[in-house]
Every structure is written in C-alpha cells, then in structure tokens.
Write a protein that holds these residues in place. Sequence first.
Motif, PDB file in Angstrom:
ATOM      1  N   ASN A  51       0.823  -1.213   0.000  1.00 47.21           N
ATOM      2  CA  ASN A  51       0.000   0.000   0.000  1.00 47.21           C
ATOM      3  C   ASN A  51       0.858   1.264   0.000  1.00 47.21           C
ATOM      4  OD1 ASN A  51      -2.671   0.971  -0.071  1.00 47.21           O
ATOM      5  ND2 ASN A  51      -2.567   1.504   2.087  1.00 47.21           N
ATOM      6  N   GLN A  52       1.923   1.258   0.823  1.00 46.40           N
ATOM      7  CA  GLN A  52       2.805   2.428   0.871  1.00 46.40           C
ATOM      8  C   GLN A  52       3.574   2.588  -0.445  1.00 46.40           C
ATOM      9  OE1 GLN A  52       1.018   3.106   4.019  1.00 46.40           O
ATOM     10  NE2 GLN A  52       2.597   4.578   3.451  1.00 46.40           N
ATOM     11  N   GLY A  53       3.943   1.466  -1.049  1.00 42.69           N
ATOM     12  CA  GLY A  53       4.658   1.523  -2.319  1.00 42.69           C
ATOM     13  C   GLY A  53       3.801   2.076  -3.432  1.00 42.69           C
ATOM     14  N   ILE A  54       2.520   1.676  -3.457  1.00 45.95           N
ATOM     15  CA  ILE A  54       1.597   2.167  -4.479  1.00 45.95           C
ATOM     16  C   ILE A  54       1.463   3.683  -4.386  1.00 45.95           C
ATOM     17  CG2 ILE A  54      -0.824   2.197  -5.196  1.00 45.95           C
ATOM     18  CD1 ILE A  54      -0.959  -0.761  -4.417  1.00 45.95           C
ATOM     19  N   HIS A  55       1.385   4.189  -3.154  1.00 48.58           N
ATOM     20  CA  HIS A  55       1.246   5.627  -2.958  1.00 48.58           C
ATOM     21  C   HIS A  55       2.602   6.347  -2.947  1.00 48.58           C
ATOM     22  CE1 HIS A  55      -2.658   4.211  -1.328  1.00 48.58           C
ATOM     23  NE2 HIS A  55      -3.099   5.351  -1.817  1.00 48.58           N
ATOM     24  N   GLN A  56       3.689   5.562  -3.014  1.00 50.78           N
ATOM     25  CA  GLN A  56       5.042   6.114  -2.913  1.00 50.78           C
ATOM     26  C   GLN A  56       5.132   7.025  -1.686  1.00 50.78           C
ATOM     27  OE1 GLN A  56       6.875   7.436  -6.596  1.00 50.78           O
ATOM     28  NE2 GLN A  56       5.423   6.266  -7.816  1.00 50.78           N
ATOM     29  N   ASN A  57       4.636   6.501  -0.583  1.00 52.15           N
ATOM     30  CA  ASN A  57       4.519   7.256   0.661  1.00 52.15           C
ATOM     31  C   ASN A  57       5.428   6.628   1.726  1.00 52.15           C
ATOM     32  OD1 ASN A  57       1.798   7.881   3.014  1.00 52.15           O
ATOM     33  ND2 ASN A  57       3.666   9.030   2.660  1.00 52.15           N
ATOM     34  N   HIS A  58       6.674   7.099   1.771  1.00 53.87           N
ATOM     35  CA  HIS A  58       7.658   6.592   2.735  1.00 53.87           C
ATOM     36  C   HIS A  58       7.803   5.058   2.661  1.00 53.87           C
ATOM     37  CE1 HIS A  58       8.056  10.532   4.588  1.00 53.87           C
ATOM     38  NE2 HIS A  58       6.756  10.598   4.759  1.00 53.87           N
TER      39      HIS A  58
ATOM     40  N   CYS B  57      12.496  -5.590  -2.579  1.00 58.03           N
ATOM     41  CA  CYS B  57      11.841  -5.921  -3.855  1.00 58.03           C
ATOM     42  C   CYS B  57      10.368  -5.529  -3.830  1.00 58.03           C
ATOM     43  CB  CYS B  57      11.969  -7.415  -4.140  1.00 58.03           C
ATOM     44  SG  CYS B  57      13.649  -7.969  -4.540  1.00 58.03           S
ATOM     45  N   LEU B  58       9.715  -5.767  -2.700  1.00 57.31           N
ATOM     46  CA  LEU B  58       8.299  -5.458  -2.581  1.00 57.31           C
ATOM     47  C   LEU B  58       8.056  -3.944  -2.633  1.00 57.31           C
ATOM     48  CD1 LEU B  58       5.777  -7.209  -2.230  1.00 57.31           C
ATOM     49  CD2 LEU B  58       5.898  -6.752   0.224  1.00 57.31           C
ATOM     50  N   ALA B  59       8.875  -3.194  -1.898  1.00 59.78           N
ATOM     51  CA  ALA B  59       8.712  -1.739  -1.851  1.00 59.78           C
ATOM     52  C   ALA B  59       8.974  -1.099  -3.212  1.00 59.78           C
ATOM     53  CB  ALA B  59       9.655  -1.150  -0.801  1.00 59.78           C
ATOM     54  N   PHE B  60      10.112  -1.448  -3.832  1.00 54.77           N
ATOM     55  CA  PHE B  60      10.463  -0.845  -5.116  1.00 54.77           C
ATOM     56  C   PHE B  60       9.554  -1.351  -6.235  1.00 54.77           C
ATOM     57  CE2 PHE B  60      14.500  -0.154  -2.822  1.00 54.77           C
ATOM     58  CZ  PHE B  60      14.643   1.204  -3.062  1.00 54.77           C
ATOM     59  N   GLY B  61       9.124  -2.622  -6.129  1.00 52.78           N
ATOM     60  CA  GLY B  61       8.225  -3.178  -7.142  1.00 52.78           C
ATOM     61  C   GLY B  61       6.874  -2.486  -7.129  1.00 52.78           C
ATOM     62  N   ALA B  62       6.313  -2.289  -5.934  1.00 54.40           N
ATOM     63  CA  ALA B  62       5.021  -1.614  -5.820  1.00 54.40           C
ATOM     64  C   ALA B  62       5.117  -0.169  -6.291  1.00 54.40           C
ATOM     65  CB  ALA B  62       4.531  -1.675  -4.375  1.00 54.40           C
TER      66      ALA B  62
END
Length: 206
Positions: free
Chosen positions: A29-36, A163-168
């Motif tokens: 969810n944070q990755g999708i919003h690019q929110n920290h 991987c999860l953070a950058f992928g999202a």
Amino acid sequence: MSLLVLAKGFTLTLSMIIPIGTQNSMLINQGIHQNHHKMTAALFVLYDALLISMGVLGGSILLSRNATLFNVLTWGGILFLSVYGLMSMKSAFVQSKNTTDTVLKKKSAKIIFLTTLAVTFLNPHAYIDTVMVIGSVGGQYSDEVKVYFLIGCVFGSLTWFSCLAFGAAKLSKQLSRPKVKMTIDIIIALVMWLVAWSLFTTWMAR
C-alpha cells in the motif's frame, strides 16, 4: 559450512515472510502511494532482525511458556487487525476526487512509523514466524555459527522487503487505477480479517 548456514537462514526467512501478511500488505500500500515506502521497508527489516535475534538467543522458549504474554499479544493483534481491515475496506469504496486529494491523504512519517510498530509487534504471527520458528532453528547452532545464520536471515528480509517496496512503487501507476486499487484494498482487508480470525481460533484452541 558457514555459507550453508547463511543460505539456510536466507531461505528460511524468505519462506516465512513471502506469504502475504500484515507487513507485506502495508508495504504494498505504501509503495503504491510512494509514501515513505523505503522507510517502511527498512523498519520491517530492522524489526525482523530484532525479533529473530531475540528468538535465537532464547526468546522462543519464553514466548511459548508465557500464557499472559500470549493472551495480550493475541487480543491486541485481533483488535488492531480488525480495525485495520475496516479502514482498508472503507478505502476500497471511497473514490478520490482528484490527484490533489490523493496527495493530501498521504500519511506522515510519524503515523507510518507508529503503524509499522503496531503491524509488527501487535501481530502474534510475527513472533511465531521469527522468534519461535526461525529463532528455534538458529538456536541450535553454536555461537559462532549463529552469526552467519542471523546474517542470512537479515539478508533474506532485506531482499524481500526491498523488492516489494520498489516493485510496488515502480508499478504504482498501474496499481493506482481505481478498479485495481479497490481490489488491492479489499484483498488487504480480507487478509487482515483472516489473520485476526486465525489468531482467535489459535487462542480458542490453546
């Protein structure tokens, strides 16, 4: 031998954290919003390192034998996950009017930090996976070998969450489409409620 133990820590940690759970759901969810999302991933790696280290040093025995601690963690987790699931389900059906609104709804670093603490430390499954399962395996090694096992575990956690953070974040445009985002929010809500239910059934069976 040392490389073999390091690889074992790496693969065991991946097998524990890859199945979607509270940390993964939040990070997506944070990755999708690019929110920290980078900060969120780093915090989850740090928490895993702390919990696994605690387990390897004997915390798995303490957790399995302390009924009061188990009850507090379980009901705290059930309450938090239930509320988190409700918030995700609400988010799924609330349509943002424009991009400006979406930006304004981004959470502050402080709120995200507090949420990562709750998602991790109010979730008994996190203790079961890291402290009890991974910790009990690492606890079987001698002091010198434990270091390699811990390094492998931390590297596994770092690899997955990165991987999860950058992928999202990379796929944020595709994942932010209204129907896709709604589906993701619903899935996250269902995962939260499923974990909460599993905690309740575990508590009932104890």
